[in-house]
Design an enzyme around this catalytic site. Structure first.
Site, PDB file in Angstrom:
ATOM      1  N   GLU A 199      -8.434  21.199  77.368  1.00  0.00           N
ATOM      2  CA  GLU A 199      -8.296  21.507  78.801  1.00  0.00           C
ATOM      3  C   GLU A 199      -7.681  22.893  79.030  1.00  0.00           C
ATOM      4  O   GLU A 199      -8.069  23.628  79.941  1.00  0.00           O
ATOM      5  CB  GLU A 199      -7.412  20.440  79.467  1.00  0.00           C
ATOM      6  CG  GLU A 199      -7.253  20.584  80.956  1.00  0.00           C
ATOM      7  CD  GLU A 199      -8.582  20.436  81.700  1.00  0.00           C
ATOM      8  OE1 GLU A 199      -9.109  19.322  81.753  1.00  0.00           O
ATOM      9  OE2 GLU A 199      -9.089  21.457  82.223  1.00  0.00           O
TER      10      GLU A 199
ATOM     11  N   GLU B  61      -3.781  38.221  76.268  1.00  0.00           N
ATOM     12  CA  GLU B  61      -4.072  37.791  74.893  1.00  0.00           C
ATOM     13  C   GLU B  61      -3.316  38.702  73.923  1.00  0.00           C
ATOM     14  O   GLU B  61      -2.897  39.810  74.286  1.00  0.00           O
ATOM     15  CB  GLU B  61      -5.579  37.895  74.629  1.00  0.00           C
ATOM     16  CG  GLU B  61      -6.419  36.946  75.451  1.00  0.00           C
ATOM     17  CD  GLU B  61      -6.007  35.492  75.251  1.00  0.00           C
ATOM     18  OE1 GLU B  61      -6.055  34.990  74.134  1.00  0.00           O
ATOM     19  OE2 GLU B  61      -5.618  34.843  76.249  1.00  0.00           O
TER      20      GLU B  61
ATOM     21  N   LYS C 212     -14.452  31.630  78.020  1.00  0.00           N
ATOM     22  CA  LYS C 212     -14.267  30.482  78.928  1.00  0.00           C
ATOM     23  C   LYS C 212     -15.579  30.112  79.634  1.00  0.00           C
ATOM     24  O   LYS C 212     -15.915  28.933  79.785  1.00  0.00           O
ATOM     25  CB  LYS C 212     -13.178  30.812  79.955  1.00  0.00           C
ATOM     26  CG  LYS C 212     -11.798  31.003  79.316  1.00  0.00           C
ATOM     27  CD  LYS C 212     -10.836  31.685  80.279  1.00  0.00           C
ATOM     28  CE  LYS C 212      -9.460  31.841  79.682  1.00  0.00           C
ATOM     29  NZ  LYS C 212      -8.597  32.751  80.452  1.00  0.00           N
TER      30      LYS C 212
HETATM   31  N1  LIG Z   1      -0.772  32.923  77.219  1.00  0.00           N
HETATM   32  C1  LIG Z   1      -1.529  32.256  78.060  1.00  0.00           C
HETATM   33  O1  LIG Z   1      -1.351  32.311  79.281  1.00  0.00           O
HETATM   34  C2  LIG Z   1      -2.635  31.404  77.534  1.00  0.00           C
HETATM   35  C3  LIG Z   1      -2.973  31.375  76.199  1.00  0.00           C
HETATM   36  N2  LIG Z   1      -3.975  30.574  75.762  1.00  0.00           N
HETATM   37  C4  LIG Z   1      -4.281  30.509  74.339  1.00  0.00           C
HETATM   38  O2  LIG Z   1      -3.205  29.848  73.679  1.00  0.00           O
HETATM   39  C5  LIG Z   1      -3.067  30.322  72.350  1.00  0.00           C
HETATM   40  C6  LIG Z   1      -1.653  30.826  72.149  1.00  0.00           C
HETATM   41  O3  LIG Z   1      -1.382  31.874  73.045  1.00  0.00           O
HETATM   42  P1  LIG Z   1       0.099  32.436  73.250  1.00  0.00           P
HETATM   43  O4  LIG Z   1       1.064  31.323  73.235  1.00  0.00           O
HETATM   44  O5  LIG Z   1       0.032  33.302  74.455  1.00  0.00           O
HETATM   45  O6  LIG Z   1       0.276  33.320  71.928  1.00  0.00           O
HETATM   46  P2  LIG Z   1       1.621  33.878  71.298  1.00  0.00           P
HETATM   47  O7  LIG Z   1       1.253  35.110  70.562  1.00  0.00           O
HETATM   48  O8  LIG Z   1       2.700  33.957  72.331  1.00  0.00           O
HETATM   49  O9  LIG Z   1       2.048  32.742  70.246  1.00  0.00           O
HETATM   50  C7  LIG Z   1       1.416  32.570  69.011  1.00  0.00           C
HETATM   51  C8  LIG Z   1       2.298  31.692  68.124  1.00  0.00           C
HETATM   52  O10 LIG Z   1       1.583  31.421  66.921  1.00  0.00           O
HETATM   53  C9  LIG Z   1       2.420  31.699  65.815  1.00  0.00           C
HETATM   54  N3  LIG Z   1       1.572  32.162  64.716  1.00  0.00           N
HETATM   55  C10 LIG Z   1       0.622  33.119  64.738  1.00  0.00           C
HETATM   56  N4  LIG Z   1       0.089  33.267  63.505  1.00  0.00           N
HETATM   57  C11 LIG Z   1       0.701  32.377  62.706  1.00  0.00           C
HETATM   58  C12 LIG Z   1       0.614  32.053  61.333  1.00  0.00           C
HETATM   59  N5  LIG Z   1      -0.245  32.686  60.526  1.00  0.00           N
HETATM   60  N6  LIG Z   1       1.409  31.093  60.831  1.00  0.00           N
HETATM   61  C13 LIG Z   1       2.294  30.448  61.623  1.00  0.00           C
HETATM   62  N7  LIG Z   1       2.426  30.708  62.942  1.00  0.00           N
HETATM   63  C14 LIG Z   1       1.653  31.657  63.473  1.00  0.00           C
HETATM   64  C15 LIG Z   1       3.365  32.781  66.281  1.00  0.00           C
HETATM   65  O11 LIG Z   1       4.551  32.759  65.477  1.00  0.00           O
HETATM   66  C16 LIG Z   1       3.629  32.331  67.711  1.00  0.00           C
HETATM   67  O12 LIG Z   1       4.647  31.368  67.718  1.00  0.00           O
HETATM   68  C17 LIG Z   1      -4.151  31.409  72.191  1.00  0.00           C
HETATM   69  O13 LIG Z   1      -5.306  30.823  71.644  1.00  0.00           O
HETATM   70  C18 LIG Z   1      -4.421  31.835  73.626  1.00  0.00           C
HETATM   71  O14 LIG Z   1      -5.707  32.371  73.810  1.00  0.00           O
HETATM   72  C19 LIG Z   1      -4.693  29.765  76.610  1.00  0.00           C
HETATM   73  C20 LIG Z   1      -4.411  29.749  77.935  1.00  0.00           C
HETATM   74  C21 LIG Z   1      -3.372  30.588  78.510  1.00  0.00           C
HETATM   75  N1  LIG Z   2      -5.171  35.974  78.659  1.00  0.00           N
HETATM   76  C1  LIG Z   2      -5.616  34.849  79.411  1.00  0.00           C
HETATM   77  C2  LIG Z   2      -4.664  33.707  79.234  1.00  0.00           C
HETATM   78  C3  LIG Z   2      -5.217  32.427  79.691  1.00  0.00           C
HETATM   79  O1  LIG Z   2      -6.262  31.981  79.270  1.00  0.00           O
HETATM   80  C4  LIG Z   2      -5.687  35.219  80.884  1.00  0.00           C
HETATM   81  O2  LIG Z   2      -5.168  36.267  81.251  1.00  0.00           O
HETATM   82  O3  LIG Z   2      -6.299  34.470  81.639  1.00  0.00           O
END
Ligand SMILES: NC(=O)C1=CN([C@@H]2O[C@H](COP(=O)(O)OP(=O)(O)OC[C@H]3O[C@@H](n4cnc5c(N)ncnc54)[C@H](O)[C@@H]3O)[C@@H](O)[C@H]2O)C=CC1
Ligand SMILES: N[C@@H](CC=O)C(=O)O
Length: 440
Positions: A129, A190, A205
């Site tokens: 979701e 991102e 998306k």
């Molecule tokens: N930030 C947003 O508003 C949204 C993000 N997403 C998706 O959610 C996912 C996460 O996004 P964010 O939380 O913003 O990213 P972020 O960069 O803030 O967090 C990534 C996390 O993954 C961990 N990580 C990365 N590589 C790793 C590895 N090799 N081993 C262990 N841990 C590892 C990092 O330590 C960190 O805790 C992505 O797929 C993003 O596209 C989806 C909707 C909204």
């Molecule tokens: N980078 C994305 C995060 C949510 O999917 C956005 O800006 O919408």
């Protein structure tokens, strides 16, 4: 009943949001799920930082494979991002018989067919979701709420970062780089923000929504992707003068070309009539408009990015899986809404075949006959004009802008018309083309 055990891969924006909301609302969530949902371990790059964040509430490890292979864990929540490591981890979790929740639209848009097939084979659920439109339950709406409908089209503002950038630039006159930095600080962007700016994230998306809306495989490689980096401030102003707003839209639509059914799948800046609700969705808010044959148009809007809005969707999936974990796999909602053996093989149309309206801006010599030449070029290709704006040349200038809005036509007609216009001596530089959707 004993609680369901979660292994959280990633404790960044969304991971920590998920951890916090699960802790804060644990009683409310348990009342809904029927059992507790407990994070037993997280995997992160920076263990010390994560240990400070979880304050002893769960185990912290550096290697995500440890969680994926841990027999104690029932559901793996993938919040790392990217294509490669996340794919390996998700497929391994499935192979180990674990359910998966992911917010990773890039992963699903590119590798979704393989992942869903593996999950189907193993009888586990992959829920996503949060992968589309952050906190808006659009997957639920498309897969379940609108299940009676033959869906005709879906169009949405599905990237919070670019909508935030466009809104702040227009309302506060801030420059692109400043607003992008703010979006990054607010946790919207991102890891690689070019995914946001160049339309790739929105295309991921739109690809997922296209699969669910029409019962076709995910086909990101066929999507047309254009971001906001070439958008000119002057076009935003002219669009306003003509009664339109410019938004980065993800669009997927059924179409018939030469008697053959096809699907449009495209992301690009789009003029929308300013009076439409969706045109007034600002900042990091997202909105998705769905048109079904029975329901007509329905609009879903809310926060499309950020830690807790996205966590809201991740946890909704956790609750769904918790409720359904003991149900027979055939009683679950199919991953892509349609039964796997009922998926359709409808081609994604090339951009030359799509049909829409256009905003065209020409910088032309201020002399007699120019307008007649331009309108003739359009008429020769069967393109009719809906509205026009002609600016006075600035003091001492010999050239000025003419803006035309066309009625609907196929993209190939407009491409040919622009090529001809640009060959005229009276037309300076390139003709700007922005697609226009009435969304009615
Ligand atoms: N930030 C947003 O508003 C949204 C993000 N997403 C998706 O959610 C996912 C996460 O996004 P964010 O939380 O913003 O990213 P972020 O960069 O803030 O967090 C990534 C996390 O993954 C961990 N990580 C990365 N590589 C790793 C590895 N090799 N081993 C262990 N841990 C590892 C990092 O330590 C960190 O805790 C992505 O797929 C993003 O596209 C989806 C909707 C909204
Ligand atoms: N980078 C994305 C995060 C949510 O999917 C956005 O800006 O919408």
């Amino acid at each position: 009943m004993k609680s369901i055990k979660i292994g959280l891969l990633g404790l960044g924006n969304v991971g920590y949001g998920t951890f916090s909301v699960l802790q804060r609302n644990q009683e409310e969530i348990k009342r809904r799920a029927g059992r507790g949902i407990e994070v037993v371990a997280v995997a992160v790059r920076d263990v010390a930082r994560a240990e400070a964040l979880v304050a002893g509430a769960c185990k912290v490890v550096n290697d995500p494979a440890v969680l994926v292979n841990d027999p104690e864990i029932d559901i793996v929540v993938e919040l790392i991002g990217g294509y490669d490591l996340s794919k390996t981890l998700v497929l391994q979790a499935i192979a180990n018989g674990k359910h998966v929740v992911t917010a990773n639209k890039a992963l699903l848009a590119v590798h979704g067919n393989e992942i869903f097939a593996a999950a189907q084979e193993k009888g586990v659920m992959v829920a996503f979701e949060a992968a589309v439109a952050g906190g808006i339950p659009i997957i639920k709406a498309l897969r379940e709420g609108l299940t009676a409908n033959r869906i005709e089209w879906v169009a949405g503002i599905i990237n919070g970062t670019t909508n935030f950038i466009l809104s702040e630039m227009r309302d506060k006159g801030l420059d692109f780089a400043t607003v992008l930095k703010q979006a990054q600080e607010l946790g919207y962007a991102e890891a690689d923000p070019t995914f946001d700016i160049e339309g790739v994230d929105a295309a991921h998306k739109a690809t997922i929504m296209s699969a669910i809306a029409f019962g076709i495989p995910v086909q990101f490689d066929k999507a047309y992707v254009e971001g906001i980096s070439n958008l000119n401030a002057i076009d935003i102003r002219y669009a306003e003068q003509l009664g339109y707003r410019i938004k980065l839209l993800g669009i997927t639509r059924r179409a018939t070309v030469d008697g053959q059914e096809g699907i449009e799948l495209r992301v690009h800046p789009t003029l929308i009539p300013a009076k439409r609700l969706i045109a007034n969705v600002e900042g990091a808010m997202n909105a998705v408009l769905v048109h079904g044959d029975a329901v007509g148009a329905s609009l879903y809007s809310g926060r499309g990015a950020g830690a807790e809005p996205t966590a809201s969707s991740v946890i909704a999936d956790l609750v769904d899986i918790t409720r359904l974990a003991t149900a027979d796999p055939e009683h679950r909602v199919p991953h892509l809404a349609f039964q796997p053996n009922a998926m359709a093989n409808i081609a994604i149309l090339p951009m030359s075949e799509i049909t829409t309206s256009y905003y065209l801006r020409m910088h032309v010599a201020d002399q007699p006959g120019v307008l007649a030449d331009l309108t003739r070029i359009l008429a020769d290709r069967g393109i009719s004009i809906d509205a026009m704006l002609q600016k006075e040349p600035a003091e001492g200038e010999t050239h000025t802008d003419i803006i035309m809005l066309t009625h609907q036509t196929q993209e190939k007609n407009v491409t040919a018309a622009i090529e001809k216009m640009q060959s005229l001596d009276s037309v300076q530089g390139v003709v700007t083309k922005i697609r226009l959707e009435n969304l009615s």
